[in-house]
Design a protein around this motif. Structure first.
Motif, PDB file in Angstrom:
ATOM      1  N   ILE A   1      46.348  18.302 -35.960  1.00 49.48           N
ATOM      2  CA  ILE A   1      45.245  17.654 -35.929  1.00 49.48           C
ATOM      3  C   ILE A   1      44.034  18.597 -36.025  1.00 49.48           C
ATOM      4  N   PHE A   2      43.935  19.788 -35.398  1.00 48.63           N
ATOM      5  CA  PHE A   2      42.918  20.717 -35.752  1.00 48.63           C
ATOM      6  C   PHE A   2      43.009  21.285 -37.084  1.00 48.63           C
ATOM      7  N   LEU A   3      44.054  21.545 -37.563  1.00 50.01           N
ATOM      8  CA  LEU A   3      44.054  21.842 -39.238  1.00 50.01           C
ATOM      9  C   LEU A   3      43.510  20.859 -40.107  1.00 50.01           C
ATOM     10  N   LEU A   4      43.865  19.681 -39.700  1.00 50.51           N
ATOM     11  CA  LEU A   4      43.513  18.557 -40.607  1.00 50.51           C
ATOM     12  C   LEU A   4      41.729  18.588 -40.167  1.00 50.51           C
ATOM     13  N   LEU A   5      41.448  18.543 -39.034  1.00 47.44           N
ATOM     14  CA  LEU A   5      39.963  18.624 -38.823  1.00 47.44           C
ATOM     15  C   LEU A   5      39.200  19.759 -39.365  1.00 47.44           C
ATOM     16  N   SER A   6      39.606  20.769 -39.309  1.00 45.47           N
ATOM     17  CA  SER A   6      39.104  22.101 -40.032  1.00 45.47           C
ATOM     18  C   SER A   6      39.020  21.983 -41.423  1.00 45.47           C
ATOM     19  N   PHE A   7      40.155  21.415 -41.978  1.00 45.06           N
ATOM     20  CA  PHE A   7      39.914  21.113 -43.499  1.00 45.06           C
ATOM     21  C   PHE A   7      38.694  20.220 -43.874  1.00 45.06           C
ATOM     22  N   THR A   8      38.613  18.911 -43.007  1.00 40.88           N
ATOM     23  CA  THR A   8      37.819  17.988 -43.486  1.00 40.88           C
ATOM     24  C   THR A   8      36.363  18.404 -43.020  1.00 40.88           C
ATOM     25  N   TYR A   9      36.303  19.261 -41.852  1.00 37.33           N
ATOM     26  CA  TYR A   9      34.853  19.778 -41.614  1.00 37.33           C
ATOM     27  C   TYR A   9      34.443  20.841 -42.672  1.00 37.33           C
ATOM     28  N   GLY A  10      35.563  21.533 -43.356  1.00 38.64           N
ATOM     29  CA  GLY A  10      35.155  22.631 -44.253  1.00 38.64           C
ATOM     30  C   GLY A  10      34.829  21.939 -45.625  1.00 38.64           C
ATOM     31  N   TYR A  11      35.226  20.659 -45.763  1.00 37.99           N
ATOM     32  CA  TYR A  11      34.928  20.101 -47.074  1.00 37.99           C
ATOM     33  C   TYR A  11      33.586  19.583 -46.761  1.00 37.99           C
ATOM     34  N   TYR A  12      33.206  19.013 -45.806  1.00 36.12           N
ATOM     35  CA  TYR A  12      31.792  18.576 -45.625  1.00 36.12           C
ATOM     36  C   TYR A  12      30.824  19.630 -45.416  1.00 36.12           C
ATOM     37  N   ALA A  13      31.209  20.921 -44.965  1.00 32.81           N
ATOM     38  CA  ALA A  13      30.572  21.995 -44.844  1.00 32.81           C
ATOM     39  C   ALA A  13      29.907  22.341 -46.215  1.00 32.81           C
ATOM     40  N   GLY A  14      30.852  22.151 -47.201  1.00 36.28           N
ATOM     41  CA  GLY A  14      30.483  22.630 -48.656  1.00 36.28           C
ATOM     42  C   GLY A  14      29.290  21.763 -49.265  1.00 36.28           C
ATOM     43  N   GLN A  15      29.309  20.399 -48.670  1.00 35.49           N
ATOM     44  CA  GLN A  15      28.302  19.204 -49.210  1.00 35.49           C
ATOM     45  C   GLN A  15      26.856  19.405 -48.425  1.00 35.49           C
ATOM     46  N   ILE A  16      26.767  20.206 -47.319  1.00 34.29           N
ATOM     47  CA  ILE A  16      25.298  20.420 -47.025  1.00 34.29           C
ATOM     48  C   ILE A  16      24.284  21.093 -48.087  1.00 34.29           C
ATOM     49  N   PRO A  17      23.305  20.226 -47.985  1.00 38.80           N
ATOM     50  CA  PRO A  17      22.481  20.568 -49.155  1.00 38.80           C
ATOM     51  C   PRO A  17      21.657  21.975 -48.767  1.00 38.80           C
ATOM     52  N   LEU A  18      21.515  22.592 -49.696  1.00 36.67           N
ATOM     53  CA  LEU A  18      20.754  23.762 -49.600  1.00 36.67           C
ATOM     54  C   LEU A  18      19.474  23.989 -50.315  1.00 36.67           C
ATOM     55  N   LEU A  19      18.350  24.623 -49.440  1.00 40.55           N
ATOM     56  CA  LEU A  19      17.252  24.739 -49.963  1.00 40.55           C
ATOM     57  C   LEU A  19      17.158  25.711 -51.233  1.00 40.55           C
ATOM     58  N   PRO A  20      16.322  25.703 -52.336  1.00 45.04           N
ATOM     59  CA  PRO A  20      16.539  26.479 -53.532  1.00 45.04           C
ATOM     60  C   PRO A  20      16.222  27.726 -52.854  1.00 45.04           C
ATOM     61  N   GLY A  21      17.066  28.748 -53.329  1.00 44.67           N
ATOM     62  CA  GLY A  21      17.054  30.376 -52.907  1.00 44.67           C
ATOM     63  C   GLY A  21      17.950  30.569 -51.626  1.00 44.67           C
ATOM     64  N   ASP A  22      18.497  29.470 -51.194  1.00 45.92           N
ATOM     65  CA  ASP A  22      19.096  29.513 -49.852  1.00 45.92           C
ATOM     66  C   ASP A  22      20.370  30.283 -50.205  1.00 45.92           C
ATOM     67  N   ASP A  23      20.759  29.932 -51.443  1.00 45.76           N
ATOM     68  CA  ASP A  23      22.413  30.573 -51.804  1.00 45.76           C
ATOM     69  C   ASP A  23      22.324  32.088 -51.590  1.00 45.76           C
TER      70      ASP A  23
END
Lengths: 157, 517
Positions: A12-34
């Motif tokens: 369950i936590f493996l799946l949760l971590s994958f899902t969380y990681g996927y959505y973590a990549g979708q977090i919008p960043l401000l210009p220059g934040d990269d």
């Protein structure tokens, strides 16, 4: 191979971590934040990684003992589902019926579900209690409790 | 320090705050007495009430509820062999056999005296230890804080018992993940809200605490069918005398003194707490006893009752040291208090006793009054309060559910929170069935925001390099301890796994894993 609670939990936590990681990549960043040393994705990405490592760790070191298998017998899931359903309905009823009526109905429903059938007890443990709480909140603590949409629509106000 | 004590005394003796102590002790004793509801649930149920009070009164009330609940738990342990919380499981070992011998009155009195001594000794040490530690920690920088928070989070896992370390760590990470939901304070961007306006402010601390403790604990009793069990009627005529003979006092006095100091020291450790302290104190006392006395343990030994009772109350007081001085909770209950302090806009930690001396000192001073209240008021009243144990469960459970739900609703007036509570409760029940501890999750959630802020600051200062972890000796020391605490049990588990040793844990660890305290 015996599937135990550890295996289920790890998966369950493996799946949760994958899902969380996927959505973590979708977090919008401000210009220059990269290029910033710390941005809104930093901690979520780190947590994804730690979550994945720990989940795999749990799966690898999981107990294989039969005694640790998940046993669901002997639990009253039906009653719990009804009680939680009652809580959810209470949540909706608060808006529509108002605090007092919703509380009385919730308490009556709760007592009934848990096996109380004596009409006198049902009424004594719900009506005066709800009235008392309502009075304390509105008169003593001066908290405004909306009357409920049904009553507003029927009687205006 | 004297100025501080006077400030605390002035605040603590205000009639309203004294009333809060009395109310807190009574409410805590009652809730703690109910099997299944421990100090965490008791304190969580108080949060909505404290929102309407000033910070000092609110924390005084919660502290009263905390040690009241620990005391109340021992009453149900002694009278009906049903511990109200994990920290009083050991109390039942010798308390219930005493009650069966028609010496319940003596057992209750001894529990009250032991709790009083444990709590008072703890409060005296706290009076000197907290300001001393707080003075030292005033020099802490963001890197030190980050390391401290790591230590706090890893220590919880270390004290989780055999076979539970990884599960506790996973729950800590889950708590940290939940803490990232909502608006990121540094950049202002929203994270994991899925377009829902209700999630922009994140998951409320109160909601999470109520759903995972108060609501889940009550629902678990229904799930296990415990609501159908008839509670043993408390027979007032069979309580017996509440007096202890001179010989009995002589016998238990050294035990109480030892266990009080020992319990306090265990309570100070982040992540430990009243449960571990009570088990260790009982074990210590049993080891110190002569071969003849050892045989009495488990059959109504006075020392076996006095040791855990002194230790769990002293540990409850001890767990305030890391909370008040470092901003790191020593137990699940103080984790909830940390959340409440943050909700007040107060930053617990080294600056607390400089910026909010009234809160810092009044909590410490109020503990003396609290322990007195427990002894003077609760002891004679306990036979009457324990009558509340006979309220039928079908009536009591819906009432507790109602207070848990409305406690959250009356803060936000948002019915979405109630639906969210249902979802979190379902998840929490499933996790409990899989034997995942809840306290580390709450700790991770509470420390999550603070940890992210301090990590962000430390990384920005060191230009993105993790060298801040070893540049300052203090940071390096704390980080090394955190690493040691984290790695040791993990390596032990791996070692045992490859040697095919069973992970099964004895009853003591099972109780510890309940995470109360």
């Amino acid at each position: 191979m015996q599937i135990t609670k550890d295996h289920i939990g790890g998966l369950i936590f493996l799946l949760l971590s994958f899902t969380y990681g996927y959505y973590a990549g979708q977090i919008p960043l401000l210009p220059g934040d990269d290029f910033a040393p710390f941005n809104a994705q930093t901690l979520p990405n780190a947590l994804t990684l730690i979550g994945l490592v720990l989940s795999v760790g749990l799966l690898v070191t999981a107990s294989r003992d039969k005694a640790d298998a998940l046993k669901l017998s002997g639990y009253d899931f039906s009653l719990v589902a009804k009680l939680l359903g009652l809580v959810a309905i209470f949540g909706c009823a608060l808006d529509w019926l108002g605090f007092f009526v919703a509380t009385v109905l919730f308490l009556l429903g709760g007592y009934w579900l848990l096996g109380e059938r004596r009409p006198k007890t049902l009424l004594v443990a719900s009506l005066p209690f709800a009235a008392g709480i309502w009075l304390i909140l509105t008169q003593l603590l001066d908290i405004y409790l909306a009357p409920g949409r049904v009553f507003s629509q029927l009687f205006g106000g | 320090m004297l100025d501080g004590i006077f400030t605390g005394l002035t605040t603590a003796v205000m009639p309203f705050n004294l009333l809060m102590v009395v109310m807190g002790c009574f409410a805590g004793t009652f809730i703690g007495m109910l099997p299944g509801l421990g100090p965490i649930s008791a304190v969580a149920l108080m949060i909505p009430i404290t929102y309407g009070l000033d910070p000092a009164s609110g924390i005084i009330l919660m502290a009263g509820v905390y040690y009241g609940a620990v005391f109340g738990g021992s009453t149900s342990s002694i009278l009906i062999n049903a511990p109200g919380c994990a920290s009083t499981v050991v109390t039942a070992f010798d308390g219930y056999p005493l009650a069966q011998k028609n010496q319940a009155g003596k057992a209750l009195a001894l529990a009250a005296y032991s709790s009083f001594t444990g709590g008072t000794v703890g409060a005296i040490i706290l009076l000197f230890a907290a300001p001393a530690l707080a003075s030292v920690s005033l020099s802490f920088q963001s890197s030190d804080y980050f390391a401290l928070m790591l230590l706090g989070l890893t220590a919880v896992a270390a004290f989780s018992g055999k076979g539970q370390v990884i599960k506790a760590l996973i729950m800590t990470v889950l708590g940290l993940m939940i803490a990232t939901v909502g608006t990121d304070v540094t950049s202002g961007t929203t994270r994991f809200t899925f377009g829902s306006v209700d999630l922009i402010d994140g998951v409320s601390f109160l909601l999470l605490a109520m759903a995972t403790f108060a609501l889940t604990e009550v629902i678990m009793t229904v799930l296990k069918g415990q609501h159908r069990e008839e509670e043993a009627q408390v027979d007032m005529s069979r309580l017996g005398s509440m007096k202890l003979s001179r010989e009995e006092v002589k016998e238990v006095a050294p035990t109480i003194a030892r266990s009080s100091v020992f319990g306090f020291l265990i309570g100070v450790l982040p992540g430990a707490g009243a449960t571990i302290a009570s088990f260790l104190a009982y074990g210590l006392e049993r080891n110190l006893a002569s071969a003849k006395e050892k045989l009495k343990f488990g059959k109504g030994a006075l020392r076996g009752l006095a040791a855990p009772e002194s230790a769990n109350n002293a540990a409850s007081t001890g767990s305030f040291v890391p909370l008040l001085t470092l901003g790191i909770p020593g137990s699940g209950t103080t984790a909830i208090m940390l959340g409440a302090l943050i909700a007040y806009g107060i930053q617990p930690g080294p600056r607390l006793f400089v910026d909010n001396p009234d809160v810092f000192w009044s909590v410490i001073i109020s503990m003396y009054f609290g322990n007195l209240v427990l002894l003077i008021l609760n002891l004679p009243l306990i036979p009457y309060i324990s009558k509340l144990l006979v309220i039928p469960r079908p009536i009591l459970i819906p009432l507790i559910l109602f207070f848990s739900i409305t406690g959250v609703y009356l803060v936000s007036f948002n019915t979405f929170d109630i639906q969210m509570m249902v979802i979190i409760t379902v998840a929490a029940i499933f996790l409990k069935l899989l034997e995942f501890p809840m306290a580390p999750m709450l700790l991770g959630y509470i420390l999550g925001g603070l940890m992210e802020n301090n990590l962000s600051r430390a990384l920005t200062i060191s230009d993105g390099s993790f060298s801040f972890l070893w540049e300052r000796p203090l940071t390096l020391t704390i980080a090394s301890i955190a690493l040691l605490v984290l790695v040791t049990p993990l390596l032990q588990r791996l070692w045992q796994h490859y040697r095919h040793k069973p992970f099964s844990s004895p009853g003591a660890e099972a109780a510890v894993n309940e995470g109360e305290g």
